[in-house]
Scaffold this motif. Sequence first.
Motif, PDB file in Angstrom:
ATOM      1  N   ASN A  34       0.808  -1.192   0.168  1.00 15.08           N
ATOM      2  CA  ASN A  34       0.133   0.000   0.067  1.00 15.08           C
ATOM      3  C   ASN A  34       0.853   1.308  -0.166  1.00 15.08           C
ATOM      4  O   ASN A  34       0.399   2.362   0.622  1.00 15.08           O
ATOM      5  CB  ASN A  34      -1.137   0.036   1.221  1.00 15.08           C
ATOM      6  N   ILE A  35       2.055   1.183  -0.581  1.00 16.97           N
ATOM      7  CA  ILE A  35       2.886   2.458  -0.459  1.00 16.97           C
ATOM      8  C   ILE A  35       2.249   3.686  -0.960  1.00 16.97           C
ATOM      9  O   ILE A  35       2.555   4.824  -0.738  1.00 16.97           O
ATOM     10  CB  ILE A  35       4.288   1.895  -1.127  1.00 16.97           C
ATOM     11  N   GLU A  36       1.689   3.361  -2.040  1.00 18.55           N
ATOM     12  CA  GLU A  36       1.169   4.818  -3.017  1.00 18.55           C
ATOM     13  C   GLU A  36       0.195   5.462  -1.766  1.00 18.55           C
ATOM     14  O   GLU A  36      -0.010   6.534  -1.765  1.00 18.55           O
ATOM     15  CB  GLU A  36       0.518   4.486  -4.191  1.00 18.55           C
ATOM     16  N   ARG A  37      -0.929   4.653  -1.290  1.00 17.31           N
ATOM     17  CA  ARG A  37      -1.734   5.223  -0.393  1.00 17.31           C
ATOM     18  C   ARG A  37      -1.001   5.716   0.896  1.00 17.31           C
ATOM     19  O   ARG A  37      -1.434   6.929   1.561  1.00 17.31           O
ATOM     20  CB  ARG A  37      -2.626   4.198   0.000  1.00 17.31           C
ATOM     21  N   ILE A  38      -0.236   5.075   1.240  1.00 15.38           N
ATOM     22  CA  ILE A  38       0.480   5.624   2.590  1.00 15.38           C
ATOM     23  C   ILE A  38       1.209   6.749   2.459  1.00 15.38           C
ATOM     24  O   ILE A  38       1.047   7.591   3.285  1.00 15.38           O
ATOM     25  CB  ILE A  38       1.769   4.616   3.130  1.00 15.38           C
ATOM     26  N   LEU A  39       1.877   7.095   1.174  1.00 20.09           N
ATOM     27  CA  LEU A  39       2.841   8.121   1.101  1.00 20.09           C
ATOM     28  C   LEU A  39       1.955   9.439   0.744  1.00 20.09           C
ATOM     29  O   LEU A  39       2.377  10.563   0.565  1.00 20.09           O
ATOM     30  CB  LEU A  39       3.762   7.997  -0.198  1.00 20.09           C
ATOM     31  N   THR A  40       0.656   9.314   0.423  1.00 19.33           N
ATOM     32  CA  THR A  40      -0.260  10.222   0.195  1.00 19.33           C
ATOM     33  C   THR A  40      -0.667  11.057   1.432  1.00 19.33           C
ATOM     34  O   THR A  40      -1.353  12.086   1.643  1.00 19.33           O
ATOM     35  CB  THR A  40      -1.511  10.239  -0.628  1.00 19.33           C
ATOM     36  N   SER A  41      -0.429  10.060   2.741  1.00 23.67           N
ATOM     37  CA  SER A  41      -0.980  10.819   3.784  1.00 23.67           C
ATOM     38  C   SER A  41       0.112  11.051   4.981  1.00 23.67           C
ATOM     39  O   SER A  41       0.894   9.942   5.399  1.00 23.67           O
ATOM     40  CB  SER A  41      -2.105   9.875   4.643  1.00 23.67           C
ATOM     41  N   ASP A  42       0.221  12.149   5.541  1.00 17.35           N
ATOM     42  CA  ASP A  42       1.401  12.269   6.595  1.00 17.35           C
ATOM     43  C   ASP A  42       0.905  11.477   7.701  1.00 17.35           C
ATOM     44  O   ASP A  42       1.930  11.136   8.307  1.00 17.35           O
ATOM     45  CB  ASP A  42       1.423  13.689   6.929  1.00 17.35           C
ATOM     46  N   ALA A  43      -0.206  11.585   8.123  1.00 15.21           N
ATOM     47  CA  ALA A  43      -0.765  10.454   9.224  1.00 15.21           C
ATOM     48  C   ALA A  43      -0.337   9.028   9.250  1.00 15.21           C
ATOM     49  O   ALA A  43       0.185   8.378   9.888  1.00 15.21           O
ATOM     50  CB  ALA A  43      -2.188  10.594   9.618  1.00 15.21           C
ATOM     51  N   LEU A  44      -0.489   8.370   7.963  1.00 18.89           N
ATOM     52  CA  LEU A  44      -0.231   6.960   7.915  1.00 18.89           C
ATOM     53  C   LEU A  44       1.545   6.870   7.560  1.00 18.89           C
ATOM     54  O   LEU A  44       1.970   5.950   8.054  1.00 18.89           O
ATOM     55  CB  LEU A  44      -0.910   6.550   6.612  1.00 18.89           C
ATOM     56  N   THR A  45       2.231   7.962   7.048  1.00 15.70           N
ATOM     57  CA  THR A  45       3.652   7.825   7.212  1.00 15.70           C
ATOM     58  C   THR A  45       4.188   7.830   8.395  1.00 15.70           C
ATOM     59  O   THR A  45       5.049   7.023   8.869  1.00 15.70           O
ATOM     60  CB  THR A  45       4.252   9.043   6.437  1.00 15.70           C
TER      61      THR A  45
END
Length: 165
Positions: A34-45
């Motif tokens: 899920n790297i693309e979705r994670i990188l779009t969110s500072d919270a998930l990063t």
Amino acid sequence: MSGYLTASWSDFSVSMVGASAALTGLLFVALSINIERILTSDALTARSLSTMILFVVPLVIGTLLLIPGQPRTALGVELVAAGIAAGACLLPVNRPASRGSLEPRYSWWLFRLLPSVTIALFLVLAGSSLIAGVGGGLYWVAPAAIEAFLAGLATVWVLLVEIRR
């Protein structure tokens, strides 16, 4: 088994290091899927980094416990330092501003803020009581490791499953 004799904790340490390595691998699987979705969110990063730290803490603790012939005081100092380092790494990553809009406040408290504080506290207690020879010694390491694993697994679940909802 005594909380002050490091040799009797070797099996626990080996299992802790192995579990930490396996869970870190699971984290990397979740990140890569899920790297693309994670990188779009500072919270998930931030959650991903926090989870990496949570899985590295038991790895470091287990490794320190496995050093042969290490004096009890030296291990105590190392555990205190590890606790301070864990808190210094986890608290800034899990600050209130890093909570995502979709992350419930209770989840942030339970799986991010609480472990950031208590893991550090448990390790400082373990090291301090090991040095003093009273107060539980290495028995404080177990709740720190268990909490790190459980909090990390909760975030891996989010990164693997919940992120796709």
